[in-house]
Motif scaffolding. Structure first.
Motif, PDB file in Angstrom:
ATOM      1  N   ILE A  32       0.858  -1.200   0.000  1.00 59.26           N
ATOM      2  CA  ILE A  32       0.000   0.000   0.000  1.00 59.26           C
ATOM      3  C   ILE A  32       0.889   1.243   0.000  1.00 59.26           C
ATOM      4  CG2 ILE A  32      -1.763   1.287   1.284  1.00 59.26           C
ATOM      5  CD1 ILE A  32      -2.544  -1.454   2.574  1.00 59.26           C
ATOM      6  N   ASP A  33       0.663   2.106  -0.951  1.00 64.23           N
ATOM      7  CA  ASP A  33       1.323   3.414  -0.969  1.00 64.23           C
ATOM      8  C   ASP A  33       0.272   4.480  -0.701  1.00 64.23           C
ATOM      9  OD1 ASP A  33       3.755   2.313  -1.513  1.00 64.23           O
ATOM     10  OD2 ASP A  33       3.637   2.641  -3.679  1.00 64.23           O
ATOM     11  N   ILE A  34       0.735   5.578  -0.124  1.00 68.16           N
ATOM     12  CA  ILE A  34      -0.229   6.627   0.242  1.00 68.16           C
ATOM     13  C   ILE A  34       0.207   7.973  -0.320  1.00 68.16           C
ATOM     14  CG2 ILE A  34      -1.355   7.830   2.162  1.00 68.16           C
ATOM     15  CD1 ILE A  34      -0.900   5.244   3.796  1.00 68.16           C
ATOM     16  N   LEU A  35      -0.747   8.637  -0.952  1.00 67.28           N
ATOM     17  CA  LEU A  35      -0.508   9.982  -1.485  1.00 67.28           C
ATOM     18  C   LEU A  35      -1.416  10.967  -0.770  1.00 67.28           C
ATOM     19  CD1 LEU A  35      -0.532   9.231  -5.333  1.00 67.28           C
ATOM     20  CD2 LEU A  35       1.472   9.766  -3.946  1.00 67.28           C
ATOM     21  N   LEU A  36      -0.889  12.125  -0.483  1.00 69.18           N
ATOM     22  CA  LEU A  36      -1.699  13.178   0.135  1.00 69.18           C
ATOM     23  C   LEU A  36      -1.968  14.248  -0.914  1.00 69.18           C
ATOM     24  CD1 LEU A  36      -2.889  14.396   2.825  1.00 69.18           C
ATOM     25  CD2 LEU A  36      -0.733  15.643   3.017  1.00 69.18           C
ATOM     26  N   LYS A  51       5.678   4.979   0.957  1.00 71.63           N
ATOM     27  CA  LYS A  51       6.066   4.211  -0.232  1.00 71.63           C
ATOM     28  C   LYS A  51       6.654   2.887   0.235  1.00 71.63           C
ATOM     29  CE  LYS A  51       7.280   3.601  -4.600  1.00 71.63           C
ATOM     30  NZ  LYS A  51       6.345   2.549  -4.994  1.00 71.63           N
ATOM     31  N   ASN A  52       6.154   1.800  -0.314  1.00 74.94           N
ATOM     32  CA  ASN A  52       6.638   0.477   0.096  1.00 74.94           C
ATOM     33  C   ASN A  52       7.105  -0.308  -1.126  1.00 74.94           C
ATOM     34  OD1 ASN A  52       5.918   0.410   3.073  1.00 74.94           O
ATOM     35  ND2 ASN A  52       3.996   1.065   2.132  1.00 74.94           N
ATOM     36  N   ASN A  53       7.954  -1.253  -0.887  1.00 71.32           N
ATOM     37  CA  ASN A  53       8.543  -2.008  -1.995  1.00 71.32           C
ATOM     38  C   ASN A  53       7.664  -3.185  -2.413  1.00 71.32           C
ATOM     39  OD1 ASN A  53      10.795  -0.368  -2.166  1.00 71.32           O
ATOM     40  ND2 ASN A  53      11.835  -1.517  -0.545  1.00 71.32           N
ATOM     41  N   LEU A  63      -3.228   1.915  -3.985  1.00 67.78           N
ATOM     42  CA  LEU A  63      -2.772   3.296  -3.840  1.00 67.78           C
ATOM     43  C   LEU A  63      -3.894   4.063  -3.144  1.00 67.78           C
ATOM     44  CD1 LEU A  63      -0.584   5.368  -4.488  1.00 67.78           C
ATOM     45  CD2 LEU A  63      -1.632   5.700  -6.731  1.00 67.78           C
ATOM     46  N   ILE A  64      -3.592   4.558  -1.945  1.00 66.68           N
ATOM     47  CA  ILE A  64      -4.604   5.332  -1.211  1.00 66.68           C
ATOM     48  C   ILE A  64      -4.311   6.820  -1.411  1.00 66.68           C
ATOM     49  CG2 ILE A  64      -5.575   5.887   1.058  1.00 66.68           C
ATOM     50  CD1 ILE A  64      -4.850   3.101   2.000  1.00 66.68           C
ATOM     51  N   TYR A  65      -5.320   7.527  -1.867  1.00 64.33           N
ATOM     52  CA  TYR A  65      -5.220   8.984  -1.984  1.00 64.33           C
ATOM     53  C   TYR A  65      -5.975   9.595  -0.808  1.00 64.33           C
ATOM     54  CZ  TYR A  65      -3.914   8.717  -6.994  1.00 64.33           C
ATOM     55  OH  TYR A  65      -3.291   8.481  -8.197  1.00 64.33           O
TER      56      TYR A  65
END
Lengths: 237, 397
Positions: A32-36, A51-53, A63-65
């Motif tokens: 899971i990656d997270i964007l703000l 950010k994860n590998n 991808l969580i926004y």
């Protein structure tokens, strides 16, 4: 590897969704990656905050926004959906509250309106886009998972809450509570604690929720939670 | 006197006919439309009538097209006023004025008609030249006091085209300065230096400077913080050059609080000068107590997002005082997102027709939009204003 994008309205939802996904998919299977997303409506700034590998074990990528605002969730979905579809995401889910701008009776209209907005976007290779309304706030899901209150303090039983505050999270429908976050505050106050939406407290609440109870029991009794988990199941399966 | 409704038609029955429908107005109005949809035409039609009613323009010197106006004022009171005027080829075909149920003026193309005489308490016959408006020609505080209100509304109406220079390329010549305010054409929006000087003269004193302070405060609210404002001989002219001439040109300058040197008007950005010019003119209008209706075409043109938002908020705050009626046009996304939908009128362009959709004639659609979770701009861009949710079914994906 299957790819899913989830848009949430704030930090509480972001932390909860991240944990829920790991519980359902299994920690080792999902990245899971997270964007703000921040800034004014027309000038959105994107910051990568987690950010994860990806490894050979990774089956699912999410991808969580974090849209930082309930009113911005659908607009952000519309803005990003074309590139997400082009980049192989197979579904986009949005999660926002009904409160504070709308009342319970507005929910059907709001649902219809938000879906209308999503249906107006022309994507060259369309993918499903779903919007879920947490009724009235995501805290109604926390209230419904009443077991965790005893982990905060053993005195916080449904009976005590019923006696002191006039509602019972075990038996009553928490989606009908007008301001669930206010109820959380009142419950915590019963034992001299406070409920706030800061990162560490949300992390600690999310860590003590009973996820088995959430996706085996509450999925059937809390419709908005059930709908959200169903879409995740559709993706996982 | 507040304008509530306008119907307008030009070149009726010709292929070039153009009609305005549904133009109901509130205290604050934002007319939204695509390019060439008729936004400017609406403002020009209101401004032209105001010019004719205030004597600022002669009917013979207009474009002589057939024009038909019907303006309704104060419709929520017992004294609803309706003024109708039809002109063609530089003459009046019909003119009528009613207050409530009573007719105060009716005339035809011959210039003859009947007019109510207040002191005599009877309708009397009259005749005016066929190219003159009775409402202007017959102003008479004793017999026809009802025309004064129309004249005051028309003469204090202002029309600003925000996309133009608004006086940036003009300087004022000291020696030729009008000696009194009667010689200043307040409707000429390029005369900002004269209006600024007059504002300081009439409204400021050595110990109290409400006009200058209002200008400085409003500039600060729109993102241009200034410590001082005044007029001076442009620095590109040497003193020798000025002395040799019989006049002294003057420019506006400001001292921006983050700069060491002053900024003269020729060095200001177009956006900054437009903002300054509009703020000077509107503050003079408000503080000299002669407000009515302000028309602003292409509001925010040339400003960045933050400043256009600030400009809009400033104007809305002024209009909320009830002292002015604000009618603005835009097709700018920033402006649309900054103005609540309740103030909007969206133009639907059809051949020969501009139909306005607003909260008065489409309340359900305007109300439903809040459930879409979208920006106001999308109300316009997605054509939601036309059909709302329509008859569509919710499509589960």
């Amino acid at each position: 590897m299957k790819k899913l994008a989830i848009f949430v309205e704030g930090q509480t939802e972001q932390i909860f969704v991240e944990k829920l996904l790991k519980e359902i998919a299994g920690k080792n299977n999902i990245v899971i990656d997270i964007l703000l997303l921040s800034g004014k409506r027309h000038q959105r700034n994107i910051h990568l905050i987690e950010k994860n590998n990806i490894t050979t074990q990774t089956k699912f990528y999410v991808l969580i926004y974090n849209s930082s605002n309930d009113e911005q969730v659908v607009s952000d979905m519309r803005d990003q959906c074309i590139s997400l579809a082009a980049n192989g995401y197979e579904r986009i889910i949005g999660l926002r509250d009904v409160h504070p701008k709308f009342i319970y009776a507005d929910k059907p209209k709001l649902e219809r309106g938000l879906r209308h907005s999503l249906s107006q976007v022309l994507i060259p290779n369309p993918i499903p886009m779903n919007i879920i309304l947490a009724v009235m706030e995501i805290e109604s899901w926390f209230l419904s998972e009443w077991n965790h209150f005893k982990k905060v303090d053993t005195r916080l039983t449904p009976t005590k809450i019923q006696t002191e505050l006039g509602f019972n999270p075990e038996t009553d429908d928490m989606e009908t509570r007008p301001v669930p976050s206010e109820d959380m505050t009142q419950i915590y106050r019963l034992v001299g604690k406070s409920y706030s939406k800061n990162k560490s407290q949300v992390n600690s609440i999310v860590s003590i929720l009973d996820y088995e109870f959430l996706y085996l029991e509450l999925i059937n009794t809390v419709p908005s939670l059930g709908e959200f988990i169903n879409y995740i199941h559709l993706f996982i399966n | 006197m507040k304008l509530d409704l306008i119907s307008y038609c030009e070149n009726e029955n010709l292929s070039s006919a153009w009609r305005l429908e549904g133009c109901q107005l509130g205290d604050i109005n934002l007319i939204v439309g695509k390019n060439a949809s008729g936004k400017t035409r609406i403002l020009r039609s209101i401004n032209l009538l105001a010019d004719l009613l205030s004597g600022n323009r002669n009917l013979r010197r207009t474009d002589r097209k057939y024009k038909n106006w019907e303006l309704t004022f104060d419709s929520n009171t017992e004294n609803k006023k309706i003024y109708k005027l039809i002109t063609d080829n530089g003459v009046v075909l019909k003119e009528q004025y009613d207050i409530g149920e009573k007719n105060y003026l009716i005339r035809d193309t011959s210039g003859k008609g009947k007019i109510w005489a207040e002191k005599l308490q009877v309708q009397i016959d009259f005749q005016v030249p066929d190219d003159e408006l009775t409402a202007l020609k017959k102003i008479d505080a004793i017999q026809h006091p009802f025309f004064e209100e129309i004249y005051n509304w028309a003469s204090s109406l202002r029309y600003y085209q925000f996309g133009t220079y608004l006086g940036k390329t003009r300087f004022r010549i000291s020696d030729f300065m009008p000696k009194n305010r009667k010689k200043i054409d307040f409707k000429d929006t390029d005369q900002v230096i004269d209006i600024f000087k007059l504002g300081k003269e009439e409204l400021d004193t050595p110990f109290n400077t409400p006009f200058t302070e209002a200008v400085k405060s409003d500039m600060s609210k729109t993102g241009y913080s200034i410590d001082d404002i005044g007029t001076k001989i442009p620095s590109f002219l040497s003193n020798d050059e000025v002395d040799e001439k019989s006049f002294k040109p003057e420019f506006i300058f400001v001292q921006e609080n983050d700069l060491d040197v002053i900024t003269e008007q020729n060095l200001m950005s177009q956006g900054m000068f437009r903002t300054l010019s509009l703020i000077i003119q509107i503050n003079y209008l408000l503080l000299s107590s002669q407000p009515s209706c302000i028309l602003i075409d292409d509001i925010g043109e040339g400003l960045d997002f933050e400043r256009s938002q600030a400009m809009i908020n400033l104007l809305i705050d002024k209009a909320k005082t009830g002292l002015i009626q604000l009618i603005m046009t835009t097709n700018d996304r920033f402006i649309m997102n900054g103005v609540p939908l309740e103030y909007w009128s969206v133009i639907q362009r059809k051949p020969g027709l501009a139909k306005l959709h607003n909260i008065n004639n489409s309340p359900k659609i305007f109300d439903d939009f809040k459930f879409t979770g979208l920006n106001n701009f999308d109300f316009f861009a997605t054509d939601f204003y036309l059909e709302g949710f329509g008859q569509e079914e919710i499509i589960e994906q």
